[in-house]
Design an enzyme around this catalytic site. Structure first.
Site, short mmCIF file in Angstrom:
data_model
loop_
_atom_site.label_atom_id
_atom_site.label_comp_id
_atom_site.label_asym_id
_atom_site.label_seq_id
_atom_site.Cartn_x
_atom_site.Cartn_y
_atom_site.Cartn_z
N CYS A 113 -2.20 9.51 2.24
CA CYS A 113 -2.00 8.81 1.11
C CYS A 113 -2.73 9.14 -0.18
O CYS A 113 -2.34 9.43 -1.22
CB CYS A 113 -1.57 7.43 1.27
SG CYS A 113 -3.21 6.54 1.78
N GLU A 128 0.82 -1.22 -0.03
CA GLU A 128 -0.15 0.13 -0.12
C GLU A 128 0.81 1.15 -0.04
O GLU A 128 1.37 1.65 1.12
CB GLU A 128 -0.87 -0.09 1.14
CG GLU A 128 -1.95 -1.28 1.33
CD GLU A 128 -3.04 -1.13 0.46
OE1 GLU A 128 -3.37 -0.05 0.00
OE2 GLU A 128 -3.73 -2.14 0.17
#
Ligand code: NAD
Length: 476
Positions: A255, A221
């Site tokens: 993010c 991720e």
């Protein structure tokens, strides 16, 4: 640098913890549904019952993190993930029957989702609880045992999670190893049945290499520059709100935050001004505003200020809401900042920003916007604002990204029914909801032959019956 005794001890603890989890997994390779549900309830209670302590720890680690944001993005998101998995787990775990082709008939085909085993979870600092415990929810739902390495940049939160998890789980089921990058590196060098990493693309690459040595599957991720494409005729005030919210939540240390905007229709300056106006309404006094989060470390603070300085030096128009610069600097807060049309060779356009800076670029058309996106690495998220369905479809068809939100920002991440993950340099694999359960499960194929079975007809010596069946198989 020589290793400290603490680091050496942290590293030495990893192997025995993995061995203990392996032994426990061998004793109970299929954790029953009721036990997994209890594990998930424990995670839900852990965050709900300790909200104040968690908010205190994150606030201290950041040197100022909005408690309201912590309630939403750490506590509520984690509790919701655990609750959702608990509700649906029975269905996720049930073996799935699939069709059997004539050549294998009569028989039954099914898929069993079985726990992979002992998994490693390495998490970052920006949402330190969510990005540790939501992967753990998926691992526990799948019946795995997990060793966790949280971030060294949020030491109080990492220590608190270690304490709370130790109160709820035996270490041969869930354990936490703390420490810096050298501990993380030693952690990833171990053999896991799955390694789940959240963090930067640079480190993700070495994590993938370490896992490859054991042929361990990995979930990565990672990050990247998530663009916002704005069509020419959407009212500016309508888009400024979601863009400012997405960019400045957690001071841009997210993010999936919008990293830069591509504005069509000659509206870059007007859009930049609208975003700054909106940010000024969200955070009237940056230096002392409890709703506005600080930059996590001096290093990141210096990095972000250097980006602004470089842009100013190159003559870029820099917009900031009115603020008390001395008060902001004292609390390591950077005011919401918009940069109009920065040249593409500046750091702010080359690197993921991960802070409260938003470049707004002029582009001539939706095609040129898509071409700009495609010239870079595939981003984790992409946002498009348009009232025209054809424009939205054009952007979806012409670009790649981990996920997309249309006419808002970041919300695809909040839906447990949507897989969350990157593509290309922004990551591989995914989690959330059922997809997370599947990530930590092995989909085991089971075929059960009927008592009389067609394989008798396709064995040598090959004759006319075989040729007829092979002919039918060619057409089936
Ligand atoms: P970080 O510095 O906290 O690092 C993350 C983890 O990696 C930490 O636990 C750290 O100890 C470990 N680590 C450091 N060096 C290592 C090594 N050599 N080998 C193995 N592990 C190592 O966090 P960060 O990397 O600064 O996080 C920010 C990045 O993470 C941004 O790029 C952001 O976009 C990305 N991110 C992605 C997601 C997502 O869900 N895709 C979520 C949050 C952050």
């Amino acid at each position: 640098m020589p290793q400290s005794p603490e680091t050496a001890a942290d590293i030495a603890a990893i192997g025995p913890l993995i061995a203990a989890q392996r032994a426990a997994f061998a004793r109970q390779p299929r954790r029953p549904l009721a036990d997994r549900r209890a594990d998930l309830l424990a995670i839900e209670r852990l965050v709900l019952d300790n909200e104040a302590a968690i908010a205190d720890a994150i606030d201290a680690d950041f040197g100022g993190r909005s408690r309201d944001e912590t309630r939403l993005v750490e506590i509520a998101v984690t509790a919701q993930a655990a609750r959702n998995a608990r509700r649906h787990l029975g269905r996720w775990m049930a073996p799935r029957t699939v069709a059997t082709p004539p050549m294998a008939s009569p028989g039954r085909s099914r898929i069993r989702h079985e726990p992979k085993g002992v998994v490693g979870i390495v998490s970052p600092w920006n949402y330190p609880v969510q990005l540790t415990l939501v992967p753990l929810v998926a691992a526990l739902a799948a019946g795995c045992r997990a060793l966790i390495k949280p971030s060294e940049l949020t030491p109080r939160t990492s220590a608190l999670m270690a304490t709370l998890l130790a109160e709820h789980f035996p270490t041969d089921q869930v354990a936490v190893v703390t420490g810096g990058a050298d501990v993380a590196e030693a952690f990833c060098a171990h053999r896991f049945d799955h390694l789940f990493y959240t963090g930067s693309t640079r480190v993700g690459r070495s994590v993938a290499e370490a896992a490859a040595r054991h042929l361990s599957p990995v979930t990565l991720e990672l990050g990247g520059k998530s663009p916002v494409i704005v069509d020419a005729d959407v009212p500016l005030e309508r888009i400024a709100h979601p863009i400012a919210w997405g960019r400045f939540l957690n001071a841009g240390q997210t993010c999936v935050a919008p990293d830069y905007v591509l504005a069509t229709g000659g509206r870059a300056v007007a859009l930049g001004q609208a975003v700054i106006r909106q940010a000024g309404q969200f955070y009237p006094d940056v230096g002392t505003n409890d709703d506005y989060t600080a930059v996590v470390s001096d290093r990141h603070y210096a990095r972000l200020n250097a980006m602004i300085e470089e842009a100013r030096h190159r003559g870029v128009e820099v917009l900031q809401a009115p603020h008390d610069a001395a008060a902001a600097a004292r609390t390591r807060r950077i005011p919401p900042t918009v940069l109009i049309d920065p040249p593409l060779d500046l750091a702010v356009m080359r690197e993921e920003i991960f802070g409260p800076l938003l470049p707004v670029l002029s582009t001539t058309s939706i095609e040129t916007a898509c071409a700009h996106v495609n010239a870079g690495e595939r981003p984790l998220a992409l946002y498009v604002f348009s009232d025209d369905r054809r424009v939205v479809d054009q952007v979806l068809d012409a670009t790649h990204s981990g996920g997309v939100t249309i006419n808002a920002t970041m919300l695809h991440l909040t839906n447990e029914n949507l897989p969350f993950g990157g593509v290309g340099e922004s990551g591989s694999g995914a989690y959330h909801g059922r997809r997370g359960f599947e990530e930590f499960s092995h989909a085991r194929s089971v075929f059960e032959a009927g008592r009389w079975h067609a394989s008798r007809l396709i064995a040598p010596p090959y004759g006319s019956l075989f040729r007829m069946i092979a002919g039918l198989a060619l057409k089936a």
